[in-house]
Scaffold this motif. Structure first.
Motif, PDB file in Angstrom:
ATOM      1  N   ASP A 264     -53.635  49.357  80.295  1.00 36.01           N
ATOM      2  CA  ASP A 264     -52.237  49.768  80.421  1.00 36.01           C
ATOM      3  C   ASP A 264     -51.486  49.443  79.133  1.00 36.01           C
ATOM      4  O   ASP A 264     -51.518  48.304  78.665  1.00 36.01           O
ATOM      5  CB  ASP A 264     -51.587  49.050  81.614  1.00 36.01           C
ATOM      6  CG  ASP A 264     -50.155  49.463  81.833  1.00 36.01           C
ATOM      7  OD1 ASP A 264     -49.931  50.489  82.499  1.00 36.01           O
ATOM      8  OD2 ASP A 264     -49.256  48.764  81.324  1.00 36.01           O
ATOM      9  N   TYR A 265     -50.804  50.442  78.583  1.00 35.12           N
ATOM     10  CA  TYR A 265     -50.108  50.254  77.307  1.00 35.12           C
ATOM     11  C   TYR A 265     -48.978  49.233  77.419  1.00 35.12           C
ATOM     12  O   TYR A 265     -48.838  48.363  76.553  1.00 35.12           O
ATOM     13  CB  TYR A 265     -49.559  51.595  76.815  1.00 35.12           C
ATOM     14  CG  TYR A 265     -48.702  51.476  75.571  1.00 35.12           C
ATOM     15  CD1 TYR A 265     -49.289  51.248  74.324  1.00 35.12           C
ATOM     16  CD2 TYR A 265     -47.317  51.567  75.643  1.00 35.12           C
ATOM     17  CE1 TYR A 265     -48.510  51.120  73.186  1.00 35.12           C
ATOM     18  CE2 TYR A 265     -46.535  51.442  74.511  1.00 35.12           C
ATOM     19  CZ  TYR A 265     -47.128  51.221  73.282  1.00 35.12           C
ATOM     20  OH  TYR A 265     -46.349  51.093  72.164  1.00 35.12           O
ATOM     21  N   GLU A 266     -48.150  49.338  78.458  1.00 31.23           N
ATOM     22  CA  GLU A 266     -47.028  48.400  78.612  1.00 31.23           C
ATOM     23  C   GLU A 266     -47.524  46.962  78.758  1.00 31.23           C
ATOM     24  O   GLU A 266     -46.930  46.025  78.209  1.00 31.23           O
ATOM     25  CB  GLU A 266     -46.159  48.795  79.813  1.00 31.23           C
ATOM     26  CG  GLU A 266     -45.504  50.163  79.688  1.00 31.23           C
ATOM     27  CD  GLU A 266     -44.592  50.277  78.479  1.00 31.23           C
ATOM     28  OE1 GLU A 266     -43.987  49.265  78.097  1.00 31.23           O
ATOM     29  OE2 GLU A 266     -44.489  51.377  77.913  1.00 31.23           O
ATOM     30  N   ALA A 267     -48.601  46.789  79.500  1.00 29.53           N
ATOM     31  CA  ALA A 267     -49.187  45.454  79.643  1.00 29.53           C
ATOM     32  C   ALA A 267     -49.705  44.958  78.296  1.00 29.53           C
ATOM     33  O   ALA A 267     -49.602  43.768  77.976  1.00 29.53           O
ATOM     34  CB  ALA A 267     -50.305  45.476  80.671  1.00 29.53           C
ATOM     35  N   ALA A 268     -50.257  45.872  77.491  1.00 29.28           N
ATOM     36  CA  ALA A 268     -50.762  45.503  76.165  1.00 29.28           C
ATOM     37  C   ALA A 268     -49.623  45.050  75.256  1.00 29.28           C
ATOM     38  O   ALA A 268     -49.763  44.084  74.506  1.00 29.28           O
ATOM     39  CB  ALA A 268     -51.504  46.679  75.546  1.00 29.28           C
ATOM     40  N   VAL A 269     -48.482  45.732  75.329  1.00 34.85           N
ATOM     41  CA  VAL A 269     -47.320  45.345  74.522  1.00 34.85           C
ATOM     42  C   VAL A 269     -46.811  43.971  74.951  1.00 34.85           C
ATOM     43  O   VAL A 269     -46.513  43.109  74.119  1.00 34.85           O
ATOM     44  CB  VAL A 269     -46.201  46.408  74.639  1.00 34.85           C
ATOM     45  CG1 VAL A 269     -44.911  45.908  73.993  1.00 34.85           C
ATOM     46  CG2 VAL A 269     -46.638  47.720  73.993  1.00 34.85           C
ATOM     47  N   ALA A 270     -46.720  43.744  76.262  1.00 31.37           N
ATOM     48  CA  ALA A 270     -46.277  42.437  76.765  1.00 31.37           C
ATOM     49  C   ALA A 270     -47.245  41.337  76.350  1.00 31.37           C
ATOM     50  O   ALA A 270     -46.824  40.226  75.996  1.00 31.37           O
ATOM     51  CB  ALA A 270     -46.145  42.485  78.286  1.00 31.37           C
TER      52      ALA A 270
ATOM     53  N   GLY B 175     -54.575  56.562  77.970  1.00 34.22           N
ATOM     54  CA  GLY B 175     -53.716  55.533  78.554  1.00 34.22           C
ATOM     55  C   GLY B 175     -54.113  54.113  78.201  1.00 34.22           C
ATOM     56  O   GLY B 175     -53.355  53.177  78.454  1.00 34.22           O
ATOM     57  N   THR B 176     -55.301  53.931  77.643  1.00 32.04           N
ATOM     58  CA  THR B 176     -55.712  52.591  77.239  1.00 32.04           C
ATOM     59  C   THR B 176     -55.020  52.205  75.932  1.00 32.04           C
ATOM     60  O   THR B 176     -54.418  53.037  75.252  1.00 32.04           O
ATOM     61  CB  THR B 176     -57.238  52.498  77.060  1.00 32.04           C
ATOM     62  OG1 THR B 176     -57.642  53.416  76.037  1.00 32.04           O
ATOM     63  CG2 THR B 176     -57.958  52.803  78.358  1.00 32.04           C
ATOM     64  N   ALA B 177     -55.105  50.944  75.601  1.00 31.81           N
ATOM     65  CA  ALA B 177     -54.473  50.454  74.383  1.00 31.81           C
ATOM     66  C   ALA B 177     -55.306  49.311  73.815  1.00 31.81           C
ATOM     67  O   ALA B 177     -56.065  48.658  74.535  1.00 31.81           O
ATOM     68  CB  ALA B 177     -53.051  49.974  74.681  1.00 31.81           C
ATOM     69  N   PHE B 178     -55.146  49.090  72.506  1.00 31.86           N
ATOM     70  CA  PHE B 178     -55.907  48.040  71.825  1.00 31.86           C
ATOM     71  C   PHE B 178     -54.963  47.090  71.104  1.00 31.86           C
ATOM     72  O   PHE B 178     -54.030  47.526  70.421  1.00 31.86           O
ATOM     73  CB  PHE B 178     -56.880  48.653  70.814  1.00 31.86           C
ATOM     74  CG  PHE B 178     -58.074  49.311  71.437  1.00 31.86           C
ATOM     75  CD1 PHE B 178     -59.271  48.628  71.574  1.00 31.86           C
ATOM     76  CD2 PHE B 178     -57.994  50.622  71.896  1.00 31.86           C
ATOM     77  CE1 PHE B 178     -60.375  49.238  72.142  1.00 31.86           C
ATOM     78  CE2 PHE B 178     -59.094  51.238  72.473  1.00 31.86           C
ATOM     79  CZ  PHE B 178     -60.287  50.540  72.594  1.00 31.86           C
TER      80      PHE B 178
END
Length: 201
Positions: free
Chosen positions: A179-185, A152-155
């Motif tokens: 959070d992936y969605e937060a990473a995209v934002a 679920g993590t993202a870079f």
């Protein structure tokens, strides 16, 4: 007869002036134009002082909003100014950022002009590990796609210049997010900020 011609000239000038659209770029610059089409990726327009001239185009990703002559607005950007996007970046990193090597540590970001510094912090918010470099967000070379992991993590990976004292070099800024969605934002916010900081668009 002269009065009628003068009145007609004023009326035409008023109509032409009223029929202008205003395009505001994400970098804060704006110009008057006659917008011809808003497509999926770009807009086409003519310069307001040369309506018989060539058709120009501009990427929608560079535009904050268009205000049409009838008062209607199309808003493409999420942020009205640089301070707003910087605030979003700081708060998102604080809420979702995590140290790449120690999951017990969070992240805290601060800006110094166009540069960002991201430090690892403990649960109380005190700096645990201080990044020695400042990363220049006005000179980004490339934004890589957000990398999603199975847990679920993202870079985020941003290729830009880092500076320490008088030493500047090209490197990769890596930010780990919970959070992936937060990473995209966050990635989108960094892209918008990069556009805003480029005053010569």
């Amino acid at each position: 007869m002269k009065t009628k011609i003068y009145t007609l000239s004023l009326l035409l000038v008023g109509i032409l002036g009223y029929s202008q659209d205003k395009v505001v770029r994400k970098n804060g610059a704006s110009f008057d134009a006659k917008v011809l089409e808003v497509g999926g990726a770009e807009i086409t327009y003519k310069e307001s002082d040369n309506l018989d001239g060539p058709i120009h185009s501009l990427r929608k990703s560079d535009i904050y909003k268009i205000t049409y002559s009838n008062g209607k607005e199309d808003v493409f950007g999420k942020y009205q100014n640089i301070d707003e996007v910087k605030s979003f970046i700081i708060n998102t990193i604080k809420e979702f950022g995590v140290d790449r090597n120690n999951g017990m540590l969070g992240l805290a970001a601060e800006f110094d002009g166009n540069n960002i510094k991201i430090n690892s912090v403990n649960k109380k918010g005190s700096i645990y590990y201080e990044d020695r470099y400042c990363w220049d967000l006005s000179r980004v070379v490339a934004f890589h796609n957000v990398s999603r992991r199975n847990n679920g993590t993202a870079f985020l990976n941003i290729i830009t210049y880092k500076t320490r004292k008088s030493n500047t070099e090209l490197d990769k800024l890596v930010i780990k997010m919970l959070d992936y969605e937060a990473a995209v934002a966050l990635s989108d916010a960094f892209k918008d900020l990069n556009i805003m900081l480029k005053k010569d668009l």
